[in-house]
Scaffold this motif. Structure first.
Motif, PDB file in Angstrom:
ATOM      1  N   SER A 158      -8.208   2.939  -0.084  1.00 55.84           N
ATOM      2  CA  SER A 158      -8.551   1.817  -0.958  1.00 55.84           C
ATOM      3  C   SER A 158     -10.369   2.197  -0.812  1.00 55.84           C
ATOM      4  O   SER A 158     -10.675   3.003   0.213  1.00 55.84           O
ATOM      5  CB  SER A 158      -8.527   0.290  -0.328  1.00 55.84           C
ATOM      6  OG  SER A 158      -9.127   0.184   0.930  1.00 55.84           O
ATOM      7  N   ALA A 172       0.790  -1.188  -0.017  1.00 53.88           N
ATOM      8  CA  ALA A 172      -0.181   0.090  -0.030  1.00 53.88           C
ATOM      9  C   ALA A 172       0.821   1.098   0.041  1.00 53.88           C
ATOM     10  O   ALA A 172       0.492   2.177  -0.716  1.00 53.88           O
ATOM     11  CB  ALA A 172      -0.900   0.100   1.078  1.00 53.88           C
ATOM     12  N   GLY A 227     -10.122   4.649  -3.770  1.00 51.65           N
ATOM     13  CA  GLY A 227     -10.488   3.655  -4.929  1.00 51.65           C
ATOM     14  C   GLY A 227      -9.939   3.863  -6.276  1.00 51.65           C
ATOM     15  O   GLY A 227     -10.322   3.235  -7.037  1.00 51.65           O
TER      16      GLY A 227
END
Length: 275
Positions: free
Chosen positions: A150, A91, A188
């Protein structure tokens, strides 16, 4: 609750990307921070060594106990050098890759011209208080903090930015001496949000006091109290078997022989007793 966190402003909606914010304002556009190091081309080991010299914006949230990524004890252990910083996660790597793309789109949507300082700044009066801003506006009046999230974490940004990111922005403003930060997030991979955050001097005063107390612990090598999340770290800090060896004198062989004889005597008399 914590007095420092109560000083943060109440919930307000994150500004969607299609609404153009007001022009940035600051303290005359002049940053008061000192330049500690230029980061362009700096090797990772050198960068990590610089980070150990003080507390950055992400450390601030951990020191206040509101970071989902690190505890106060974890930050302390890294600063004193007893554990290595966690390796870059997937991430984090994608956040680093997407940062310039998010910055360019934010600049296009807002009309704000951005520069990438690639600099480690130091508070003019608190040498342990550090900051590495993601971007600054060209006029030097506003600092921009860039995040990615996310789609599963979209709800965390629905009302206001997560509190640990707000703390990061206030730390940046404290170090740089500016009045306004802008927190931008790509959610996202397809939805850009941002929120302008004004300097909160009451919160900054309380935050810096907590940071000062924490850094004193670093200097004294006095660890903060551990939390439930620190079990693995505690095992690393205080292992039962350190792996160290001690060289014994020659007569130690005789100690071993005497010990075995004593054990044999115990076994013998135990058998006599039970017969």
């Amino acid at each position: 609750g914590d007095a420092a966190l109560r000083a943060l402003p109440g919930p307000r909606a994150v500004r969607p990307a299609h609404r153009r914010p007001a022009p940035s304002q600051g303290r005359g556009g002049l940053m008061k921070a000192k330049v500690l190091a230029t980061l362009e081309g700096l090797e990772r080991d050198a960068w990590l060594e610089l980070r150990r010299r003080g507390l950055g914006s992400s450390d601030a949230a951990a020191v206040l106990g509101v970071s989902p990524f690190a505890t106060p004890l974890q930050v302390w252990a890294e600063k004193v050098g007893v554990v290595e910083p966690a390796p870059e996660s997937e991430a984090m790597r994608w956040g680093r890759i997407l940062e310039p793309i998010v910055a360019d789109e934010y600049a296009r949507e807002t009309g704000r011209e951005l520069v990438n300082p690639q600099t480690l700044y130091q508070h003019p009066d608190l040498p342990w208080c550090l900051a590495t801003p993601d971007r600054l506006t060209a006029d030097g009046r506003l600092v921009v903090e860039i995040k990615t999230a996310s789609a599963y974490r979209a709800e965390e940004w629905a009302e206001e930015p997560p509190v640990h990111y707000q703390v990061q922005c206030q730390h940046l403003l404290a170090v740089l001496g500016l009045d306004l930060a802008s927190l931008v997030v790509l959610v996202g991979g397809q939805r850009l949000l941002w929120r302008d955050l004004a300097r909160n001097d009451k919160f900054i005063a309380l935050m810096l006091e907590r940071e000062r107390e924490f850094w004193r612990r670093v200097e004294l090598r006095d660890p903060p109290p551990p939390g439930a999340e620190d079990r693995e770290l505690l095992r690393a800090l205080y292992p039962r078997d350190t792996g160290a060896t001690i060289e014994l004198p020659a007569e130690a062989a005789e100690w071993d022989r005497e010990l075995e004889e004593a054990k044999a005597q115990i076994r013998h008399w135990t058998t006599v007793r039970d017969s």
